[in-house]
Scaffold this active site. Structure first.
Site, PDB file in Angstrom:
ATOM      1  N   GLU A  49      45.383  38.136  38.614  1.00 38.24           N
ATOM      2  CA  GLU A  49      44.389  38.223  39.681  1.00 38.24           C
ATOM      3  C   GLU A  49      43.268  39.111  39.155  1.00 38.24           C
ATOM      4  O   GLU A  49      43.466  40.311  38.962  1.00 38.24           O
ATOM      5  CB  GLU A  49      45.032  38.826  40.932  1.00 38.24           C
ATOM      6  CG  GLU A  49      44.218  38.678  42.187  1.00 38.24           C
ATOM      7  CD  GLU A  49      44.973  39.197  43.397  1.00 38.24           C
ATOM      8  OE1 GLU A  49      45.337  38.390  44.256  1.00 38.24           O
ATOM      9  OE2 GLU A  49      45.209  40.413  43.468  1.00 38.24           O
ATOM     10  N   ASP A  60      39.304  47.521  49.993  1.00 38.63           N
ATOM     11  CA  ASP A  60      39.942  48.287  48.922  1.00 38.63           C
ATOM     12  C   ASP A  60      39.882  49.785  49.173  1.00 38.63           C
ATOM     13  O   ASP A  60      38.887  50.318  49.677  1.00 38.63           O
ATOM     14  CB  ASP A  60      39.272  47.965  47.581  1.00 38.63           C
ATOM     15  CG  ASP A  60      39.520  46.541  47.155  1.00 38.63           C
ATOM     16  OD1 ASP A  60      40.700  46.181  47.030  1.00 38.63           O
ATOM     17  OD2 ASP A  60      38.553  45.781  46.958  1.00 38.63           O
ATOM     18  N   TYR A 175      48.628  35.085  50.538  1.00 31.80           N
ATOM     19  CA  TYR A 175      48.661  36.513  50.214  1.00 31.80           C
ATOM     20  C   TYR A 175      48.939  37.265  51.518  1.00 31.80           C
ATOM     21  O   TYR A 175      48.082  37.344  52.387  1.00 31.80           O
ATOM     22  CB  TYR A 175      47.308  36.926  49.630  1.00 31.80           C
ATOM     23  CG  TYR A 175      47.240  38.326  49.038  1.00 31.80           C
ATOM     24  CD1 TYR A 175      47.717  39.447  49.720  1.00 31.80           C
ATOM     25  CD2 TYR A 175      46.667  38.537  47.783  1.00 31.80           C
ATOM     26  CE1 TYR A 175      47.637  40.712  49.182  1.00 31.80           C
ATOM     27  CE2 TYR A 175      46.580  39.807  47.235  1.00 31.80           C
ATOM     28  CZ  TYR A 175      47.057  40.881  47.936  1.00 31.80           C
ATOM     29  OH  TYR A 175      46.976  42.146  47.409  1.00 31.80           O
TER      30      TYR A 175
END
Length: 267
Positions: A49, A60, A175
């Site tokens: 990834e 993030d 995911y």
């Protein structure tokens, strides 16, 4: 059959779980990335990834946000990241590569231009964190044109209706974000994640990978026991904040070996 489908099929036949590694393209400088990816694959990574550097990575935590800053400071652009995949493909034509990033740089380049070049470079799938399924149909059509997968996120807060909606559009793998927070968060509730993954898998045969909060052998093994893949990012990326590049590569490869060994204990 796509590289992702082939890889997950191979692992399923071997009763093994996929190790998906996140690496920020160009961190800490562009010359490091491709060689690092090869070493990580040799150490046991099944799916790469590759992060696209972006100035406002809202999903993030500080570890990956700072990695994006380092990459951008070193001059790495989105097209540079694609060229890194092209270089990686000169030696590795089998390991799936998924791009993970944000919508803005892709829109600036244009869906068609971006996807055509990504496909030419050897990219297998794309996960744009801030592109929800409701707004992804145009991009999805372009990806399908080039035989590429669009990966979507599901979260602990996703309702049954939302899960059904996402799995109907997703391909490659799902995911699952294991916690309410950003990448690199430390708290991981294994039992809650296991229940949610079981719920997702009741709606689809698409492989489910789990990420956020997995940082060591114990957490990888626990999540590998309930998911098809474990996705690890901050535990790798933080090495480049703590060490000089050469030593950071060594530490990252050692971490891959630790996680791979833990997952292989599940066989």
């Amino acid at each position: 059959m796509s590289r992702l489908a082939t890889r997950f099929g191979q692992l399923k036949s071997q009763q093994r779980k996929a190790l998906v590694s996140y690496v920020m393209a160009g961190d800490p400088h562009p010359e490091v990335t491709v060689a690092l990816l090869h070493q990580m694959v040799d150490a046991g990574v099944d799916v790469v990834e590759l992060g696209l550097p972006f100035s406002d990575p809202m999903a993030d935590g500080p570890v990956i946000a700072l990695a994006a800053e380092r990459a951008l400071a070193g001059g790495t652009s989105t097209l540079d990241a694609l060229n890194m995949v092209r270089e990686f493909r000169k030696k590795d034509t089998e390991t799936p590569v998924v791009l993970m990033g944000y919508l803005n740089p892709v829109e600036v380049i244009g869906y068609e231009k971006f996807t055509a070049y990504a496909n030419e470079c050897g990219v297998d799938g794309v996960l744009l964190v801030d592109l929800p399924p409701e707004e992804a149909k145009e991009f999805d059509a372009v990806l399908k044109k080039y035989g590429m997968d669009q990966i979507f996120l599901l979260a602990p807060t996703s309702t049954d209706e939302r899960i059904k909606h996402v799995v109907n559009q997703a391909s490659g793998f799902i995911y699952y974000v294991s916690l309410k927070g950003v990448t690199g968060a430390a708290t991981l509730d294994v039992s809650e994640a296991a229940a949610r993954i079981q719920k997702i898998k009741s709606f689809t045969d698409i492989p489910v990978g789990v990420g956020f909060g997995i940082s060591d052998a114990a957490s990888a093994k626990a999540m590998g026991g309930v998911a098809d893949a474990v996705i690890v990012g901050s535990a790798f990326v933080k090495q480049f904040a703590a060490h000089a590049p050469e030593q950071a590569v060594v530490e990252t490869v050692n971490k891959v070996k630790e996680l791979r060994a833990a997952l292989d204990e599940l066989v």
